[in-house]
Design a protein around this motif. Structure first.
Motif, mmCIF file in Angstrom:
data_model
loop_
_atom_site.group_PDB
_atom_site.id
_atom_site.type_symbol
_atom_site.label_atom_id
_atom_site.label_comp_id
_atom_site.label_asym_id
_atom_site.label_seq_id
_atom_site.Cartn_x
_atom_site.Cartn_y
_atom_site.Cartn_z
ATOM 1 N N GLN A 146 0.827 -1.210 0.000
ATOM 2 C CA GLN A 146 0.000 0.000 0.000
ATOM 3 C C GLN A 146 0.863 1.262 0.000
ATOM 4 O OE1 GLN A 146 -2.444 -1.051 3.478
ATOM 5 N NE2 GLN A 146 -4.253 -0.982 2.162
ATOM 6 N N LEU A 147 1.940 1.260 0.781
ATOM 7 C CA LEU A 147 2.852 2.406 0.808
ATOM 8 C C LEU A 147 3.492 2.615 -0.560
ATOM 9 C CD1 LEU A 147 4.516 1.868 4.303
ATOM 10 C CD2 LEU A 147 3.171 3.866 3.609
ATOM 11 N N GLU A 148 3.855 1.524 -1.215
ATOM 12 C CA GLU A 148 4.414 1.617 -2.563
ATOM 13 C C GLU A 148 3.381 2.201 -3.525
ATOM 14 O OE1 GLU A 148 6.189 -1.281 -6.105
ATOM 15 O OE2 GLU A 148 5.782 -2.109 -4.109
ATOM 16 N N GLY A 149 2.125 1.765 -3.358
ATOM 17 C CA GLY A 149 1.055 2.278 -4.206
ATOM 18 C C GLY A 149 0.819 3.761 -4.012
ATOM 19 N N LEU A 150 0.923 4.236 -2.759
ATOM 20 C CA LEU A 150 0.753 5.668 -2.489
ATOM 21 C C LEU A 150 1.875 6.484 -3.128
ATOM 22 C CD1 LEU A 150 -0.419 5.640 1.255
ATOM 23 C CD2 LEU A 150 -1.809 6.050 -0.769
ATOM 24 N N VAL A 180 -5.639 3.361 -12.410
ATOM 25 C CA VAL A 180 -6.812 2.849 -11.695
ATOM 26 C C VAL A 180 -6.645 1.352 -11.474
ATOM 27 C CG1 VAL A 180 -9.291 2.383 -11.852
ATOM 28 C CG2 VAL A 180 -8.418 4.632 -12.497
ATOM 29 N N LYS A 181 -6.222 0.634 -12.514
ATOM 30 C CA LYS A 181 -6.018 -0.812 -12.403
ATOM 31 C C LYS A 181 -4.870 -1.121 -11.433
ATOM 32 C CE LYS A 181 -7.530 -1.445 -17.187
ATOM 33 N NZ LYS A 181 -7.120 -1.861 -18.555
ATOM 34 N N GLN A 182 -3.807 -0.308 -11.495
ATOM 35 C CA GLN A 182 -2.663 -0.547 -10.622
ATOM 36 C C GLN A 182 -3.020 -0.421 -9.148
ATOM 37 O OE1 GLN A 182 1.151 1.331 -11.512
ATOM 38 N NE2 GLN A 182 0.430 1.762 -13.589
ATOM 39 N N SER A 189 -8.167 0.178 -2.718
ATOM 40 C CA SER A 189 -9.452 0.312 -3.413
ATOM 41 C C SER A 189 -10.014 1.725 -3.294
ATOM 42 C CB SER A 189 -10.459 -0.703 -2.869
ATOM 43 O OG SER A 189 -10.646 -0.536 -1.476
ATOM 44 N N GLY A 190 -9.735 2.409 -2.172
ATOM 45 C CA GLY A 190 -10.204 3.783 -2.026
ATOM 46 C C GLY A 190 -9.555 4.701 -3.047
ATOM 47 N N LEU A 195 -9.407 7.801 -8.186
ATOM 48 C CA LEU A 195 -8.769 7.995 -9.487
ATOM 49 C C LEU A 195 -9.788 7.846 -10.613
ATOM 50 C CD1 LEU A 195 -5.212 6.381 -9.876
ATOM 51 C CD2 LEU A 195 -5.910 8.745 -10.232
ATOM 52 N N ARG A 196 -10.664 6.866 -10.463
ATOM 53 C CA ARG A 196 -11.720 6.694 -11.471
ATOM 54 C C ARG A 196 -12.632 7.911 -11.472
ATOM 55 N NH1 ARG A 196 -13.798 2.173 -9.759
ATOM 56 N NH2 ARG A 196 -12.411 0.786 -10.917
ATOM 57 N N ARG A 197 -12.899 8.477 -10.295
ATOM 58 C CA ARG A 197 -13.727 9.682 -10.212
ATOM 59 C C ARG A 197 -13.036 10.855 -10.933
ATOM 60 N NH1 ARG A 197 -17.713 9.569 -6.867
ATOM 61 N NH2 ARG A 197 -16.672 8.228 -5.336
#
Length: 477
Positions: A146-150, A180-182, A189-190, A195-197
């Motif tokens: 999650q940290l990597e994703g942020l 969004v997929k990444q 998921s939040g 991102l989709r919004r």
């Protein structure tokens, strides 16, 4: 047995179509037999099916707050139209004759009773159930991901900001959609939803000025998610217990789905709560790819305005029960409260109902805020946090309602302070005020939804319901 009213039956139905079909079976006289058990705990009967065979619907009220509904039809809706029709027939006063419960139904009841006995034994002392044991090694790996994703999300947002809103093109939109997929791969998921919004704002809002204004606000939301999410996850990694944050909404923003056992373990539960629903609406959230059924309720002992929320994914919506307006008072044995500030989300598994009385109307109106200055202060404090709800809802006293030459409405409190009314969410309701008699508006209370208008910088409110001495007039339902 619970009081079986039409409103209560409607609340059990999976969707409006099932309600209509269930009532249709009664009107068409499709029920061949209608019975109740000797103790009146079970309603059962026979309904003519569309084929050669008939169906046997039943409703078992052995546990009044948690009735068990069954039918021999092949429908995947629960409860099916045959069970609903059986209940509507009972509520309508149809003649039910006493009869012995059929053998196959009796066998199912016996198995269900044994399951309940086992649950009671497992409960033992009555202590709150323990949440599922956490695999700390797996959780640590998830947090690192999650940290990597942020970090990835932050790089994207910063690059978009540097590029400037006016220069974003189709290539940039494609990059956003790929991210969004990444985010799903990073267990965020939040962030995926937000991102989709953002992508929808940049592609589907035709008014460019409005699109850019709300895109800037969306950047602020995502930047807050990145900063607060990173700070929280870093601290969580250092916590040997890796405890969930049960006081703020950060867990949900990061994608955690709260279990009832978790809420109960943190003491986020109240017993024997009475509530009345003041407003209900349902809408399609394209960013979540879900239908969102939302009810706003007022709690009798505290006056809090709280929300019930049901998410129905587009792909599975047909198979899920659709929430609807509820017009009676609900008595809830256990009310679970999610972390949050104003209008926190609540949930219940069981409830009984009764008609709303004049005494209920009295206490509801007593909780309406009389000072708009204090109400606005509370709303602004909520809006300061980008990760709090963007549309707080409050119940306000209305000394008078005015309309200017341009047709704009405003409500005024006893001290003369006004709040402008404007449609800010879902369906328009302000135009409906012209159809209400003057006596319904003067001295009434009003449930309103606030929004900070990014285009004008002003705070507006949309009326959701008007509460009089003896009525709740819903503008959305």
């Amino acid at each position: 047995m619970v009081e079986i009213t039409e409103t209560w039956i409607d609340s059990q139905a999976p969707n409006r179509s099932a309600i209509k079909n269930g009532q249709g079976l009664v009107k068409k006289g499709r029920f061949l037999q209608l019975h109740h058990s000797e103790d009146h705990a079970v309603l059962f009967g026979t309904c003519a099916g569309s084929g050669s065979s008939n169906y046997q619907p039943s409703a078992d009220f052995a546990v009044p707050e948690k009735p068990v509904m069954r039918c021999t039809c092949p429908s995947r809706q629960f409860p099916c139209k045959h069970v609903l029709g059986l209940l509507y027939a009972y509520a309508d006063g149809a003649s039910f004759t006493p009869a012995e419960v059929p053998e196959d139904l009796a066998a199912k009841r016996e198995k269900a009773e044994k399951r309940e006995e086992r649950k009671l034994k497992e409960a033992g002392s009555g202590a709150a159930p323990k949440p599922k044991k956490v695999n700390k090694s797996a959780l640590k790996k998830k947090i690192i991901a999650q940290l990597e994703g942020l970090d990835v999300l932050e790089k994207l947002i910063h690059s978009l900001i540097r590029k400037g809103l006016g220069t974003i093109d189709k290539k940039d939109i494609k990059v956003i959609q790929d991210h969004v997929k990444q985010m799903g791969n990073f267990y965020l998921s939040g962030a995926q939803i937000e991102l989709r919004r953002l992508s929808l704002l940049l592609t589907e809002v035709e008014d460019l000025e409005m699109a850019y204004t709300y895109t800037a606000e969306q950047y602020a939301v995502m930047n807050a998610l990145i900063k607060k999410g990173r700070s929280y996850l870093t601290a969580k990694l250092e916590d040997p217990d890796m405890t969930l944050d049960h006081e703020s909404t950060i867990e949900e923003w990061l994608g955690h789905a709260w279990q009832l056992t978790e809420l109960q373990a943190f003491g986020l539960v109240s017993e024997q709560v009475e509530m009345v629903q003041l407003c209900f609406f349902s809408y399609a959230d394209q960013a979540r790819m879900e239908y969102v059924d939302t009810g706003y309720w007022i709690q009798r002992d505290s006056g809090e305005i709280q929300r019930t929320i049901q998410y129905r994914p587009f792909k599975a919506a047909k198979m899920m029960r659709e929430d609807d307006s509820f017009f009676e008072a609900a008595n809830v044995p256990l009310l679970y409260r999610y972390p949050g500030d104003m209008n926190r989300r609540v949930r219940y598994e069981e409830m009984t109902s009764r008609p709303v009385t004049d005494q209920d109307m009295e206490w509801i109106r007593r909780f309406a805020a009389g000072s708009y200055a204090e109400a606005v202060k509370q709303v602004k404090n909520q809006l300061k946090n980008p990760l709090s709800g963007a549309n707080p809802v409050m119940l306000l006293q209305v000394s008078r309602i005015t309309r200017n030459a341009e047709g704009q409405y405003a409500i005024t409190d006893g001290s003369g302070q006004s709040i402008g009314l404007k449609d800010v969410f879902i369906e328009p309701t302000v135009p409906l005020l012209r159809y209400l008699p003057e006596e319904k508006l003067s001295g009434a209370s009003m449930l309103v939804m606030f929004e900070h208008d990014m285009m004008t910088g002003r705070l507006h409110a949309q009326p959701l319901s008007v509460i009089t001495d003896n009525d709740i007039i819903r503008l959305l339902y």
